[in-house]
Design a protein around this motif. Structure first.
Motif, PDB file in Angstrom:
ATOM      1  N   THR A 209      88.677  14.448  37.015  1.00 29.73           N
ATOM      2  CA  THR A 209      88.831  15.470  38.055  1.00 29.73           C
ATOM      3  C   THR A 209      88.003  16.707  37.737  1.00 29.73           C
ATOM      4  N   LYS A 210      87.932  17.028  36.476  1.00 30.73           N
ATOM      5  CA  LYS A 210      87.221  18.228  36.039  1.00 30.73           C
ATOM      6  C   LYS A 210      85.712  18.084  36.204  1.00 30.73           C
ATOM      7  N   SER A 211      85.182  16.866  36.003  1.00 28.39           N
ATOM      8  CA  SER A 211      83.735  16.664  36.082  1.00 28.39           C
ATOM      9  C   SER A 211      83.408  15.257  36.570  1.00 28.39           C
ATOM     10  N   ASP A 212      82.576  15.174  37.605  1.00 23.57           N
ATOM     11  CA  ASP A 212      82.152  13.877  38.116  1.00 23.57           C
ATOM     12  C   ASP A 212      81.324  13.112  37.089  1.00 23.57           C
ATOM     13  N   ARG A 213      80.657  13.825  36.203  1.00 27.15           N
ATOM     14  CA  ARG A 213      79.822  13.161  35.189  1.00 27.15           C
ATOM     15  C   ARG A 213      80.641  12.259  34.281  1.00 27.15           C
ATOM     16  N   CYS A 214      81.929  12.558  34.189  1.00 26.51           N
ATOM     17  CA  CYS A 214      82.803  11.806  33.300  1.00 26.51           C
ATOM     18  C   CYS A 214      82.753  10.308  33.571  1.00 26.51           C
ATOM     19  N   SER A 215      82.560   9.916  34.832  1.00 32.69           N
ATOM     20  CA  SER A 215      82.579   8.498  35.193  1.00 32.69           C
ATOM     21  C   SER A 215      81.196   7.916  35.455  1.00 32.69           C
ATOM     22  N   THR A 216      80.135   8.710  35.207  1.00 33.00           N
ATOM     23  CA  THR A 216      78.788   8.219  35.513  1.00 33.00           C
ATOM     24  C   THR A 216      77.798   8.333  34.351  1.00 33.00           C
ATOM     25  N   HIS A 217      78.121   9.125  33.314  1.00 31.50           N
ATOM     26  CA  HIS A 217      77.135   9.327  32.248  1.00 31.50           C
ATOM     27  C   HIS A 217      77.116   8.129  31.299  1.00 31.50           C
ATOM     28  N   LEU A 218      76.201   8.128  30.324  1.00 33.44           N
ATOM     29  CA  LEU A 218      75.998   6.948  29.491  1.00 33.44           C
ATOM     30  C   LEU A 218      77.181   6.602  28.600  1.00 33.44           C
ATOM     31  N   PHE A 219      78.125   7.530  28.404  1.00 25.36           N
ATOM     32  CA  PHE A 219      79.318   7.248  27.600  1.00 25.36           C
ATOM     33  C   PHE A 219      80.514   6.829  28.463  1.00 25.36           C
ATOM     34  N   ALA A 220      80.296   6.598  29.750  1.00 27.19           N
ATOM     35  CA  ALA A 220      81.403   6.401  30.691  1.00 27.19           C
ATOM     36  C   ALA A 220      81.992   4.994  30.669  1.00 27.19           C
TER      37      ALA A 220
END
Length: 462
Positions: free
Chosen positions: A124-135
């Protein structure tokens, strides 16, 4: 004087017998008795039973061909067409539900429903959480929740327990990279929560529990190798199973827990966009490609040289060369360059693995792995030697000659292998999960570790 007695041949005998049968059948019309009828039928059947059987068998297949509601194909043809149809979308969408029990040996996984502070709040805090290379930590969690054939809502029936804690979503405000400073405390808090409310952690000390550690040095939770080694794997996780991108084929403190080497996360939609932007004629006009961090002089951070100096050596040797497309600057659409490239360089960074490995393979560019001792994802099932090249770090000075040799020997074979759908599928995460994708291979790896299942060990001991 001798007398030659000639015996009638078998064929002649058969002809004669056939004549007798015909005569007797004709006599039946004239009113022969029942005994003669039975005798005639017996003689006829004895001599012609093979033809009779063949007639009825042929009749069966003949009528099946024209009157069956199914397609007129043999069993062999059906099996071949199942494996050779170009479109497998329908097969993939249903295969997990129909075959998982057999493939995974009836394995069941219980996914803990942790408070939002351990996972959902970070997304919820950051959309990158589910799309970056560590996701991958997010993708695996969602994929498991989407597969009813493996998921169980009853923890008593579970072989494994998945602990969904997102530790790579705490992005630093200074450089934008994930900060792992909170990882140990966050995971420790999750374990305390589980051990207080459930009996399952305490009964095995976590040996049947599964975590994801999708960053540079896995469960050591530090981006710098020397610091990662110094801190080591948290004591409370040493008995558990770690799904981690970090893997080497030599002894290393950061993989001294039961683990599965997994691919980094690449959004499938980004791959699709890159394919759509590919040249219509399929031409690859870039011979050797690399875009990423390269230092003219390696930065010395407390004695640590980035990429062990390998990227700097590549830049100094091949920067400006016509056949090498090397670029140090970020570019959001760089996957459109990969899809135009023949060879994609995948040198180590701080850690041996790189997202370029997955991006290159799924976009048909031959990955050139330059990271000594690296263990590649799903090495038990993905035949990396058929779809990639490995170059020793010390041999980067000969990189051009190595690539030219491959180009004139077996390049076309490697490229053909890269076009095989199963290779690409194994490196990407899907929600819902598909047969043969990254989460599917994780489940297959867990199946091989079913000896850690408390439930099964109890059954065997009884």
């Amino acid at each position: 004087m001798s007398l030659d007695i000639k015996r009638p041949s078998i064929n002649k005998t058969k002809k004669k017998m056939g004549f007798v049968v015909k005569m007797q059948l004709n006599n039946r019309v004239g009113g022969t008795n029942k005994r003669n009828n039975l005798f005639v039928f017996f003689v006829f059947f004895r001599n012609y039973y093979r033809w009779i059987l063949w007639f009825f068998i042929s009749l069966y297949f003949f009528t099946s061909y024209f009157f069956s509601g199914d397609n007129p194909t043999t069993t062999t043809t059906r099996l071949l067409s199942y494996h050779s149809l170009p479109s497998r979308a329908l097969i993939e969408s249903s295969a997990i539900k129909t075959t998982s029990t057999g493939i995974f040996n009836g394995m069941k996984i219980y996914v803990y429903d942790l408070p939002a502070r351990f996972n959902v709040d970070w997304v919820t805090k950051s959309d990158r959480c589910s799309t970056h290379l560590f996701a991958s930590e997010v993708a695996i969690h969602r994929a498991l929740l989407s597969d009813s054939s493996v998921l169980t809502s009853n923890p008593e029936k579970a072989d494994f327990f998945f602990v969904p804690v997102y530790v790579s979503c705490n992005f630093s405000t200074t450089n934008g990279f994930p900060s792992l400073s909170h990882a140990r405390s966050l995971l420790g808090s999750a374990v305390d929560f589980l051990s207080d409310r459930y009996p399952f952690w305490n009964r095995t000390q976590g040996s049947d529990h599964v975590f994801v550690a999708s960053h540079d040095f896995g469960a050591c939770f530090h981006a710098m190798e020397d610091m990662a080694i110094e801190q080591g794997i948290p004591e409370f996780m040493k008995n558990s199973i770690i799904l981690q991108t970090f893997g080497v084929n030599y002894k290393h403190p950061c993989q001294e827990a039961e683990h599965v080497v997994i691919p980094p996360y690449i959004p499938p939609e980004s791959i699709q966009k890159a394919v759509e932007r590919a040249p219509v004629n399929g031409r690859r006009d870039i011979w050797a490609f690399f875009r990423g961090k390269m230092e003219v002089n390696p930065k010395n951070i407390s004695g640590r040289f980035y990429s062990k100096g390998v990227r700097t050596a590549i830049l100094k040797k091949y920067g400006g060369r016509r056949r090498f497309y090397l670029n140090r600057h970020r570019f959001a659409g760089y996957r459109s360059e990969i899809v135009r490239s023949v060879f994609c360089l995948c040198p180590l960074g701080w850690a041996p693995w790189s997202p370029r490995l997955v991006e290159s393979a799924v976009l048909g560019c031959v990955p050139v792995v330059i990271a000594d001792g690296i263990q590649l994802p799903f090495a038990e099932s993905v035949r990396w030697s058929e779809i990639s090249l490995t170059v020793a770090e010390k041999d980067v000075k000969n990189l051009r000659k190595i690539l030219e040799h491959v180009a004139v020997t077996n390049l076309s074979l490697i490229q053909r292998n890269l076009r095989e759908p199963e290779f690409k599928r194994a490196l990407l995460y899907n929600v819902p999960m598909k047969e043969g994708d990254a989460t599917w291979h994780i489940l297959e790896a867990l199946r091989r570790k079913l000896d850690r299942s408390y439930k099964r060990s109890r059954v065997l001991s009884q």
